[in-house]
Design a protein around this motif. Sequence first.
Motif, PDB file in Angstrom:
ATOM      1  N   GLN A 164      -5.031  -6.472  -3.079  1.00 29.24           N
ATOM      2  CA  GLN A 164      -4.960  -7.097  -1.755  1.00 29.24           C
ATOM      3  C   GLN A 164      -4.958  -8.621  -1.864  1.00 29.24           C
ATOM      4  O   GLN A 164      -4.156  -9.292  -1.221  1.00 29.24           O
ATOM      5  N   ASP A 205      -0.296   7.528   6.138  1.00 30.85           N
ATOM      6  CA  ASP A 205      -1.203   6.693   6.936  1.00 30.85           C
ATOM      7  C   ASP A 205      -0.788   5.225   6.857  1.00 30.85           C
ATOM      8  O   ASP A 205      -0.766   4.520   7.863  1.00 30.85           O
ATOM      9  N   TRP A 206      -0.456   4.771   5.639  1.00 31.10           N
ATOM     10  CA  TRP A 206      -0.008   3.381   5.455  1.00 31.10           C
ATOM     11  C   TRP A 206       1.283   3.116   6.226  1.00 31.10           C
ATOM     12  O   TRP A 206       1.409   2.119   6.940  1.00 31.10           O
ATOM     13  N   THR A 238      -2.085   9.529   2.144  1.00 34.77           N
ATOM     14  CA  THR A 238      -2.429   8.107   2.145  1.00 34.77           C
ATOM     15  C   THR A 238      -1.220   7.244   2.473  1.00 34.77           C
ATOM     16  O   THR A 238      -1.307   6.293   3.257  1.00 34.77           O
ATOM     17  N   GLU A 267       1.448  -4.841  -0.275  1.00 34.39           N
ATOM     18  CA  GLU A 267       2.539  -4.292   0.531  1.00 34.39           C
ATOM     19  C   GLU A 267       3.670  -3.779  -0.365  1.00 34.39           C
ATOM     20  O   GLU A 267       4.173  -2.670  -0.171  1.00 34.39           O
ATOM     21  N   ALA A 320       2.564  -0.631  -2.317  1.00 40.68           N
ATOM     22  CA  ALA A 320       2.515   0.534  -1.435  1.00 40.68           C
ATOM     23  C   ALA A 320       3.927   1.039  -1.131  1.00 40.68           C
ATOM     24  O   ALA A 320       4.172   2.248  -1.124  1.00 40.68           O
TER      25      ALA A 320
END
Length: 196
Positions: A117, A168-169, A165, A123, A126
Amino acid sequence: MLGVEELRKGLNNRLVMLKGARTSDARHASLHAMLEWSHTLLEPFDQRVLRRLGVFPGSFSLDAAIAVATEDGSGRWEIIDAFGRLLDRSLITLGQREPPRYRLLETLRLYAAEKLQTSGEAEAAAERHARHLIELFDEADLSWEATPDPEWLARYQPELGNLQTMLDWALAEPSRRPIALALAASGGACFCTTCS
């Protein structure tokens, strides 16, 4: 000192909460300081690979790790070499042997996710993870009729936590809607087909 209830409440912030013995060595001051010290001993490339692995909520395959860690022109074998060094240092653990699944211990995963992060790479990592899952579940859909059920399930079922996951992202930001739709279509169709 804290009691069971306060300790339970503090688990969400475990990297800062757990203090070590009061010594002159800063790496013993907290779990976070110890992880930070260990992290500084890694080569910069290995640090980058480790923090990118923080995107995984649980176990992952070597191919998934390569997909998430590859960027900046780094090649597959460079990632594999870094992965091996992290495995040798017990920063990555082998969860199951066949098919091989790896993971970061939970506290280390939290640390890697924090580093990811703050690096500004979260970003992109992910998105690479989500795109890898889309390709993986598209492949799963194509292979499910020709692959024996136990083998197929052993390969693809462990990815359900990763799929959840990443869904959700993807659903958390309207601009990621196309990725969310692709994830739902590939992953959902794949497992709905096997259930029927």
